[in-house]
Design a protein around this motif. Sequence first.
Motif, PDB file in Angstrom:
ATOM      1  N   GLU A  60      29.813   9.901   9.463  1.00 35.17           N
ATOM      2  CA  GLU A  60      29.680   9.036  10.638  1.00 35.17           C
ATOM      3  C   GLU A  60      28.255   8.491  10.810  1.00 35.17           C
ATOM      4  O   GLU A  60      27.800   8.273  11.930  1.00 35.17           O
ATOM      5  CB  GLU A  60      30.119   9.769  11.913  1.00 35.17           C
ATOM      6  CG  GLU A  60      31.563  10.268  11.843  1.00 35.17           C
ATOM      7  CD  GLU A  60      31.972  11.035  13.078  1.00 35.17           C
ATOM      8  OE1 GLU A  60      32.473  10.401  14.013  1.00 35.17           O
ATOM      9  OE2 GLU A  60      31.781  12.262  13.100  1.00 35.17           O
ATOM     10  N   THR A  61      27.541   8.334   9.680  1.00 40.89           N
ATOM     11  CA  THR A  61      26.231   7.672   9.713  1.00 40.89           C
ATOM     12  C   THR A  61      26.262   6.503   8.741  1.00 40.89           C
ATOM     13  O   THR A  61      27.178   6.385   7.928  1.00 40.89           O
ATOM     14  CB  THR A  61      25.092   8.615   9.289  1.00 40.89           C
ATOM     15  OG1 THR A  61      25.146   8.805   7.871  1.00 40.89           O
ATOM     16  CG2 THR A  61      25.167   9.965   9.983  1.00 40.89           C
ATOM     17  N   GLU A  62      25.212   5.690   8.780  1.00 39.46           N
ATOM     18  CA  GLU A  62      25.213   4.516   7.905  1.00 39.46           C
ATOM     19  C   GLU A  62      25.069   4.894   6.432  1.00 39.46           C
ATOM     20  O   GLU A  62      25.412   4.106   5.564  1.00 39.46           O
ATOM     21  CB  GLU A  62      24.147   3.509   8.330  1.00 39.46           C
ATOM     22  CG  GLU A  62      22.726   3.967   8.239  1.00 39.46           C
ATOM     23  CD  GLU A  62      21.747   2.901   8.764  1.00 39.46           C
ATOM     24  OE1 GLU A  62      20.910   2.459   7.992  1.00 39.46           O
ATOM     25  OE2 GLU A  62      21.840   2.528   9.952  1.00 39.46           O
ATOM     26  N   LEU A  63      24.593   6.117   6.134  1.00 40.72           N
ATOM     27  CA  LEU A  63      24.467   6.519   4.732  1.00 40.72           C
ATOM     28  C   LEU A  63      25.812   6.865   4.092  1.00 40.72           C
ATOM     29  O   LEU A  63      25.896   7.030   2.880  1.00 40.72           O
ATOM     30  CB  LEU A  63      23.486   7.690   4.574  1.00 40.72           C
ATOM     31  CG  LEU A  63      22.013   7.360   4.795  1.00 40.72           C
ATOM     32  CD1 LEU A  63      21.127   8.512   4.331  1.00 40.72           C
ATOM     33  CD2 LEU A  63      21.598   6.079   4.081  1.00 40.72           C
ATOM     34  N   ALA A 108      15.547  10.922  -1.847  1.00 46.03           N
ATOM     35  CA  ALA A 108      15.782  11.301  -0.448  1.00 46.03           C
ATOM     36  C   ALA A 108      14.660  10.823   0.465  1.00 46.03           C
ATOM     37  O   ALA A 108      14.896  10.473   1.614  1.00 46.03           O
ATOM     38  CB  ALA A 108      15.926  12.824  -0.331  1.00 46.03           C
ATOM     39  N   LEU A 114      19.349   5.614  -1.172  1.00 41.77           N
ATOM     40  CA  LEU A 114      18.829   6.714  -0.365  1.00 41.77           C
ATOM     41  C   LEU A 114      19.926   7.762  -0.196  1.00 41.77           C
ATOM     42  O   LEU A 114      21.025   7.441   0.247  1.00 41.77           O
ATOM     43  CB  LEU A 114      18.380   6.174   0.999  1.00 41.77           C
ATOM     44  CG  LEU A 114      17.568   7.126   1.856  1.00 41.77           C
ATOM     45  CD1 LEU A 114      16.204   7.402   1.233  1.00 41.77           C
ATOM     46  CD2 LEU A 114      17.398   6.544   3.258  1.00 41.77           C
ATOM     47  N   VAL A 115      19.626   9.012  -0.546  1.00 41.05           N
ATOM     48  CA  VAL A 115      20.616  10.085  -0.536  1.00 41.05           C
ATOM     49  C   VAL A 115      20.036  11.283   0.224  1.00 41.05           C
ATOM     50  O   VAL A 115      18.911  11.690  -0.050  1.00 41.05           O
ATOM     51  CB  VAL A 115      20.962  10.521  -1.985  1.00 41.05           C
ATOM     52  CG1 VAL A 115      22.053  11.565  -1.991  1.00 41.05           C
ATOM     53  CG2 VAL A 115      21.369   9.321  -2.829  1.00 41.05           C
ATOM     54  N   PRO A 116      20.790  11.851   1.175  1.00 45.41           N
ATOM     55  CA  PRO A 116      20.296  13.061   1.843  1.00 45.41           C
ATOM     56  C   PRO A 116      19.950  14.142   0.802  1.00 45.41           C
ATOM     57  O   PRO A 116      20.658  14.288  -0.199  1.00 45.41           O
ATOM     58  CB  PRO A 116      21.470  13.495   2.725  1.00 45.41           C
ATOM     59  CG  PRO A 116      22.229  12.222   2.983  1.00 45.41           C
ATOM     60  CD  PRO A 116      22.095  11.428   1.708  1.00 45.41           C
ATOM     61  N   GLN A 117      18.887  14.862   1.072  1.00 40.86           N
ATOM     62  CA  GLN A 117      18.329  15.780   0.079  1.00 40.86           C
ATOM     63  C   GLN A 117      19.328  16.800  -0.465  1.00 40.86           C
ATOM     64  O   GLN A 117      19.395  17.044  -1.668  1.00 40.86           O
ATOM     65  CB  GLN A 117      17.147  16.512   0.721  1.00 40.86           C
ATOM     66  CG  GLN A 117      16.175  17.090  -0.242  1.00 40.86           C
ATOM     67  CD  GLN A 117      14.962  17.683   0.458  1.00 40.86           C
ATOM     68  OE1 GLN A 117      14.586  18.797   0.187  1.00 40.86           O
ATOM     69  NE2 GLN A 117      14.357  16.947   1.372  1.00 40.86           N
ATOM     70  N   GLY A 118      20.108  17.385   0.427  1.00 40.41           N
ATOM     71  CA  GLY A 118      21.077  18.385  -0.021  1.00 40.41           C
ATOM     72  C   GLY A 118      22.215  17.765  -0.821  1.00 40.41           C
ATOM     73  O   GLY A 118      22.770  18.385  -1.734  1.00 40.41           O
ATOM     74  N   THR A 119      22.556  16.539  -0.470  1.00 39.55           N
ATOM     75  CA  THR A 119      23.603  15.821  -1.205  1.00 39.55           C
ATOM     76  C   THR A 119      23.081  15.405  -2.575  1.00 39.55           C
ATOM     77  O   THR A 119      23.797  15.486  -3.579  1.00 39.55           O
ATOM     78  CB  THR A 119      24.062  14.591  -0.392  1.00 39.55           C
ATOM     79  OG1 THR A 119      24.621  15.057   0.842  1.00 39.55           O
ATOM     80  CG2 THR A 119      25.096  13.775  -1.146  1.00 39.55           C
ATOM     81  N   PRO A 156      29.886  17.619   4.908  1.00 39.61           N
ATOM     82  CA  PRO A 156      29.735  17.095   6.270  1.00 39.61           C
ATOM     83  C   PRO A 156      28.454  16.273   6.433  1.00 39.61           C
ATOM     84  O   PRO A 156      28.343  15.491   7.381  1.00 39.61           O
ATOM     85  CB  PRO A 156      29.674  18.358   7.133  1.00 39.61           C
ATOM     86  CG  PRO A 156      29.173  19.433   6.220  1.00 39.61           C
ATOM     87  CD  PRO A 156      29.708  19.076   4.852  1.00 39.61           C
ATOM     88  N   THR A 157      27.511  16.448   5.504  1.00 38.63           N
ATOM     89  CA  THR A 157      26.223  15.750   5.621  1.00 38.63           C
ATOM     90  C   THR A 157      26.413  14.234   5.584  1.00 38.63           C
ATOM     91  O   THR A 157      27.034  13.716   4.661  1.00 38.63           O
ATOM     92  CB  THR A 157      25.280  16.177   4.486  1.00 38.63           C
ATOM     93  OG1 THR A 157      25.068  17.586   4.564  1.00 38.63           O
ATOM     94  CG2 THR A 157      23.946  15.452   4.574  1.00 38.63           C
ATOM     95  N   GLY A 158      25.876  13.573   6.569  1.00 34.17           N
ATOM     96  CA  GLY A 158      25.903  12.105   6.591  1.00 34.17           C
ATOM     97  C   GLY A 158      27.183  11.506   7.135  1.00 34.17           C
ATOM     98  O   GLY A 158      27.302  10.283   7.222  1.00 34.17           O
TER      99      GLY A 158
END
Lengths: 227, 225
Positions: B127-130, B77, B100-105, B123-125
């Motif tokens: 509509e973002t480039e991740l 993350a 790269l991964v959002p921490q909660g994901t 819902p995390t991420g």
Amino acid sequence: MEKRRLTKEEIALCIAREISEGACVNLGIGIPTLVARYLAGEREVMVHSENGIIGMGPPAAPDEVDLDIVDAGKRPVTLVKGAAIIDHATSFALVRGGHLDLAVLGALQVSEHGDIANWRIPGDAVPGVGGAMDLCAGAKRLVVAMTHTDRGGEPKIVAECTYPLTARRKVCTIYTDLAVIDVGPDGLHLREIAPGWTAGELRQLTGAPLHVEEPVPVIALHGGAVS
Amino acid sequence: MINKVVESAMTAVADVRSGSTILVGGFGEAGSPATLLQALIEQGATDLTMVSNNVGYDDYGLAALIARGRVRKMICAFPNYAAGIAFRNRYLAGQIELELVPQGTLVERMRAAGAGLGGFFTPTGAETELSAGKETRVIDGVVQVLERPLKGDYALIRGKVADRWGNLTYWRAQRNFNPIMAMAATTTIAEVSEIVPLGAIDPDVIITPGPFIHRVTVCPRYNPT
């Protein structure tokens, strides 16, 4: 009235005022971290840290350091009475599941729709996201603390973000060194303004239309110790 | 008799094969299995995929493994900080892959793997480039992204107290990713401060129960200085 910009501490104080007793809050790195200074005393607030702390206290004094008690920036901190330790999955369930009343984060840009960009500075060779996207997606209320303009004097409040987005349509209120601005379904509403500034001057430094209802209240900087 | 206690960190990691995916607990240095990582450096496995929140510090532990060119891919993350210099150098030279991964994901993908789930919508991420290229669905009016489980061949974790069944407790925020990673790997190896007789840990305070742990070894908290 002396015309001036708010200090980082004063921005933090303004945000601290909107946090009510009993709230569970997450404070990001930078100005948001300073908010904790103004929560002590009268109200009981539960401060959450992504790494599994609810009830995070002030930074640890040299003789209090425990390397297994750190904040989201990995700095040694303390636990308050009533603190709880949880694993990371539970910590992010709290974030995404609607149990976090408020997240206070810094930002590179916020759009008039409440879009936020705060995870990747273009040109930064190595990207990093941490918990920013989870906090933006999940907090019941997201507020941003930032300077009104960037180092080059360009507006950070814009019609559309040009930096990579962290989340869409999530920011509720923007606290800057010049103003407090609420994000509504019809755009940006000026709630309060820094001492000595006019709405016209603020519009020059804001990259999206502002709804203004004159007279605009001046941000009150008394009624709380600003150190 | 069940006995998951092994004599040393070297013994614990002896069978790790090159090409493995290894989950590494800890948030920064808190709860990091630093002694197992040092043993892994000596052990020699290479072409590794490492999964951890961060990328290590300076030149020890995970950072040392990366500096020695033993890591093919990093799934994490937050790799961008000053002391993550080993990762930065390799990444800029095109010698290491980054997911790269959002921490909660990141943690929930491992929880899903450990819980036998095929993934989840978050819902995390959105509509973002991740989340580019990932399946999305609107659920209850919210755009959500399909995230798939993330399983390890090994998990290296840090705990406080264990018994020979592999029951584990943690000290303070050392806990972080450790109990989740313990569930998500084929073989989970724990380093702990102390091993106590069976029955000495109150069942109510055990955080990770024995079935999630395969090997446990006593290591003092690793101190690089």
